[in-house]
Design a protein around this motif. Structure first.
Motif, mmCIF file in Angstrom:
data_model
loop_
_atom_site.group_PDB
_atom_site.id
_atom_site.type_symbol
_atom_site.label_atom_id
_atom_site.label_comp_id
_atom_site.label_asym_id
_atom_site.label_seq_id
_atom_site.Cartn_x
_atom_site.Cartn_y
_atom_site.Cartn_z
ATOM 1 N N ASP A 165 -30.403 65.247 17.664
ATOM 2 C CA ASP A 165 -29.349 65.661 18.591
ATOM 3 C C ASP A 165 -28.821 67.060 18.293
ATOM 4 N N HIS A 166 -29.385 67.709 17.289
ATOM 5 C CA HIS A 166 -28.924 69.054 16.938
ATOM 6 C C HIS A 166 -30.080 70.045 16.860
ATOM 7 N N GLY A 167 -31.114 69.806 17.652
ATOM 8 C CA GLY A 167 -32.124 70.838 17.827
ATOM 9 C C GLY A 167 -33.475 70.597 17.184
ATOM 10 N N PHE A 168 -33.634 69.513 16.471
ATOM 11 C CA PHE A 168 -34.934 69.244 15.870
ATOM 12 C C PHE A 168 -35.750 68.323 16.772
ATOM 13 N N ASP A 169 -36.984 68.736 17.064
ATOM 14 C CA ASP A 169 -37.882 67.908 17.862
ATOM 15 C C ASP A 169 -38.370 66.694 17.085
ATOM 16 N N TYR A 170 -38.405 66.833 15.770
ATOM 17 C CA TYR A 170 -38.915 65.737 14.935
ATOM 18 C C TYR A 170 -38.139 65.729 13.625
ATOM 19 N N TYR A 171 -37.875 64.516 13.123
ATOM 20 C CA TYR A 171 -37.217 64.354 11.825
ATOM 21 C C TYR A 171 -37.839 63.193 11.065
ATOM 22 N N PHE A 172 -37.970 63.395 9.761
ATOM 23 C CA PHE A 172 -38.352 62.312 8.863
ATOM 24 C C PHE A 172 -37.626 62.540 7.542
ATOM 25 N N GLY A 173 -36.911 61.514 7.081
ATOM 26 C CA GLY A 173 -36.210 61.657 5.815
ATOM 27 C C GLY A 173 -35.464 60.393 5.439
ATOM 28 N N PRO A 177 -30.587 60.493 -0.811
ATOM 29 C CA PRO A 177 -31.344 59.534 -1.624
ATOM 30 C C PRO A 177 -30.493 58.539 -2.402
ATOM 31 N N ASN A 178 -29.232 58.878 -2.680
ATOM 32 C CA ASN A 178 -28.368 57.947 -3.414
ATOM 33 C C ASN A 178 -27.312 57.308 -2.519
ATOM 34 N N PHE A 179 -27.519 57.411 -1.179
ATOM 35 C CA PHE A 179 -26.642 56.754 -0.214
ATOM 36 C C PHE A 179 -27.433 55.682 0.520
ATOM 37 N N PRO A 180 -26.763 54.579 0.894
ATOM 38 C CA PRO A 180 -27.413 53.634 1.798
ATOM 39 C C PRO A 180 -27.441 54.199 3.212
ATOM 40 N N PRO A 181 -28.336 53.719 4.054
ATOM 41 C CA PRO A 181 -29.338 52.689 3.779
ATOM 42 C C PRO A 181 -30.541 53.293 3.054
ATOM 43 N N TYR A 182 -31.126 52.500 2.161
ATOM 44 C CA TYR A 182 -32.284 52.956 1.399
ATOM 45 C C TYR A 182 -33.549 52.644 2.189
ATOM 46 N N THR A 183 -33.834 53.548 3.119
ATOM 47 C CA THR A 183 -34.995 53.431 3.988
ATOM 48 C C THR A 183 -35.247 54.799 4.604
ATOM 49 N N PHE A 184 -36.440 55.020 5.089
ATOM 50 C CA PHE A 184 -36.723 56.276 5.772
ATOM 51 C C PHE A 184 -36.297 56.185 7.237
ATOM 52 N N ILE A 185 -35.879 57.325 7.754
ATOM 53 C CA ILE A 185 -35.522 57.451 9.162
ATOM 54 C C ILE A 185 -36.513 58.405 9.804
ATOM 55 N N GLU A 186 -37.059 58.009 10.941
ATOM 56 C CA GLU A 186 -37.938 58.891 11.699
ATOM 57 C C GLU A 186 -37.300 59.134 13.056
ATOM 58 N N ASN A 187 -37.074 60.390 13.359
ATOM 59 C CA ASN A 187 -36.345 60.782 14.555
ATOM 60 C C ASN A 187 -34.960 60.140 14.545
ATOM 61 N N ASP A 188 -34.693 59.134 15.346
ATOM 62 C CA ASP A 188 -33.360 58.530 15.369
ATOM 63 C C ASP A 188 -33.393 57.029 15.091
ATOM 64 N N ARG A 189 -34.445 56.557 14.427
ATOM 65 C CA ARG A 189 -34.539 55.133 14.101
ATOM 66 C C ARG A 189 -35.061 54.942 12.680
ATOM 67 N N LEU A 215 -37.010 54.895 -5.763
ATOM 68 C CA LEU A 215 -36.421 56.223 -5.697
ATOM 69 C C LEU A 215 -37.440 57.307 -6.040
ATOM 70 N N GLU A 216 -38.371 56.981 -6.923
ATOM 71 C CA GLU A 216 -39.389 57.959 -7.326
ATOM 72 C C GLU A 216 -40.333 58.335 -6.191
ATOM 73 N N GLU A 217 -40.383 57.523 -5.158
ATOM 74 C CA GLU A 217 -41.351 57.762 -4.094
ATOM 75 C C GLU A 217 -40.808 58.641 -2.963
ATOM 76 N N VAL A 218 -39.534 59.013 -3.041
ATOM 77 C CA VAL A 218 -38.937 59.798 -1.954
ATOM 78 C C VAL A 218 -39.519 61.202 -1.914
ATOM 79 N N MET A 219 -39.492 61.920 -3.030
ATOM 80 C CA MET A 219 -39.998 63.297 -3.036
ATOM 81 C C MET A 219 -41.467 63.389 -2.613
ATOM 82 N N PRO A 220 -42.369 62.556 -3.150
ATOM 83 C CA PRO A 220 -43.753 62.618 -2.675
ATOM 84 C C PRO A 220 -43.880 62.322 -1.179
#
Length: 517
Positions: A165-173, A177-189, A215-220
């Protein structure tokens, strides 16, 4: 990868021929933002660093290295806001600290961002990694996620107010890393719905996580996703440029290097995590070279603030413990650490490479700020910023391109601490409008601050370690700098232009402390 390729194809097919001809001449842009890294961590900045960073050193050797680059804040949320908007974050409702779990978005819906600007210039824009600028979390009961500590979040619905909603066509992250929810988000889900409670033994705030979250798998994961985007751009045949905002989660806590990097530094787990950052940068550069995109790509590497210098014990460690245990100083001899208003809190590495444009192997001592990225990119892409856009951002292309200029680019630069205290620097003079660190370094308690002068004035050329307070000797300089900062606050901007508004608050104690005099 298929989803990214399809998105690139759809975006490409929508661009007009006029936009096509214009965008061909613009460079790809990659901004790599490390998290809590000081200048002393990099061997290209610090000869005594206990960490070897060959990929970042190579980037510096092939481009320009800035020795007086600063983040606008000594903590992360305000810096990220400033980088993406060209505006100091203390102009928003966030006058101190950072956003916390389940907080709503900080970027205003009407605020032009760096990626929105580049979308208008024909770019495909992607963000990968840490966001930490808030979301509108959907809930099952209509109450705020903040109020219920996230227990009422509906993970089946889209999450609004984030990167998409702020200009990115694609997001993954993973947001933070130390905040919930502990899961990846792609775009808006969310990619996977978190269903189990994070164990207390795992680092981070309490909340739900995906089963077997590591937690070790986030950076890779975010590194591989960034490489995947670069590969997808090359394979899609999309002739329009792309922008990648790669926001690392390291070496911030949780300090979680994967096994292949453990023991690779002489600075414990923290140093090993910096080595992983260097590996990540190397993967990006190799992807550009492999796809023959490196010749027309502007790459910027920097950090959101200084380091707290934790050694990595239990994925954290005490403040300054990496210095005490291993003789490694992330602040490179400057006073203070992350969160502080002293140099160690906000002096950051800044390296820029653009073959054929930025002179190779050069160094600049010009004072710049991460808030300047937006105006600089606007100049590069020939985008005209209006008065209500990027109010604190200065174009630094004269420095980047080795052009002649007779005066400092900035009139003055403003810094902001964790506790919301101000400092302003003009040339070699730095005024701190608070008696202590404004952050985590002693003195911070009211009793210890009472015996100190109300302000701190340092000559950064003669006294870069900020040891000799000159407020009593130079009251006129104190007044001059206070007047500049007062004008910046009053006019809602620090660049030339029509006055703008700051977000109103009922009370602003950090400003009331000195402005009423």
């Amino acid at each position: 990868m298929k989803r990214i390729v399809i998105l690139l194809f759809l975006l490409h097919s929508c661009f007009s021929l006029d936009l096509f001809s214009q965008s061909r001449q613009n460079p790809n842009i990659i901004v790599i933002l490390a998290d809590d890294m000081g200048t002393g961590d990099l061997s290209s900045y610090n000869e005594t660093s206990q960490i070897h960073t060959p990929n970042i050193d190579k980037l510096a050797a092939e481009g320009m290295r800035f020795t007086k680059a600063h983040s606008p804040s000594s903590v992360c949320t305000p810096t990220r806001y400033s980088l993406l908007t060209g505006r100091y974050a203390w102009r928003t409702t966030l006058k101190e600290q950072v956003l916390w779990p389940w907080d709503p978005p900080l970027i205003e819906p009407s605020r032009l961002t760096l990626p929105e600007m580049l979308q208008n210039a024909g770019y495909f824009t992607a963000a990968v990694g840490k966001w930490h600028l808030g979301w509108n979390w959907p809930t099952k009961d209509g109450n705020s996620a903040k109020e219920k500590a996230g227990q009422n979040v509906d993970y089946q619905k889209p999450i609004n107010g984030g990167p998409i909603d702020h200009g990115f066509d694609y997001y993954f992250g993973d947001d933070v890393p130390n905040f919930p929810p502990y899961t990846f988000i792609e775009n808006d889900r969310v990619v996977k719905v978190p269903t189990v409670e994070k164990p207390d033994s795992m680092f981070g705030h309490s909340g739900l996580m995906v089963p077997n979250w590591k937690l070790e798998e986030v950076m890779p994961a975010i590194t591989h996703k960034s490489v995947e985007i670069i590969d997808s751009v090359a394979k899609s045949g999309n002739v329009n440029p792309f922008m990648l905002y790669f926001s690392l989660t390291a070496p911030h806590t949780p300090i979680a290097p994967i096994d292949r990097f453990r023991g690779k530094s002489n600075a414990g787990g923290y140093g090993d995590y910096v080595v992983e950052v260097d590996w990540s940068v190397g993967k990006i550069m190799k992807a550009l070279e492999r796809n023959r995109l490196d010749e027309n790509t502007l790459v910027i590497f920097t950090s959101d603030n200084g380091s707290p210098a934790r050694d990595g014990t239990d994925m954290a460690g005490e403040l300054n413990s990496v210095t005490r245990k291993y003789g490694h100083d992330p602040s490179d001899g400057f006073r203070g650490i992350k969160a502080d208003i002293w140099e160690g809190g906000h002096r950051v590495p800044f390296i820029a490479k653009w073959p054929g444009k930025i002179p190779v192997g050069t160094e600049s001592s010009e004072i710049i700020n991460l808030v300047d990225i937006m105006a600089t990119v606007a100049e590069i892409t020939d985008y005209r910023l209006q008065d209500n856009m990027a109010e604190d951002s200065y174009d630094i292309t004269p420095v980047l391109f080795g052009e002649n200029y007779n005066i400092p680019l900035r009139e003055a630069t403003v810094y902001h601490s964790f506790s919301g205290n101000f400092a302003i620097q003009q040339d070699e003079w730095k005024l701190i409008l608070w008696p202590g660190s404004g952050g985590w370094t002693s003195p911070v308690g009211q009793d210890s601050l009472k015996s100190l002068p109300k302000y701190q004035l340092y000559n950064m050329k003669k006294d870069p370690k900020e040891l000799h307070n000159l407020t009593g000797d130079m009251p006129g300089k104190v007044t001059d700098l206070k007047n500049i900062l007062s004008r910046y606050i009053r006019e809602g901007r620090s660049t030339p232009g029509n006055p703008q508004s700051n977000a109103p608050v009922e009370k602003w104690p950090q400003v009331d402390y000195w402005m009423s005099e």
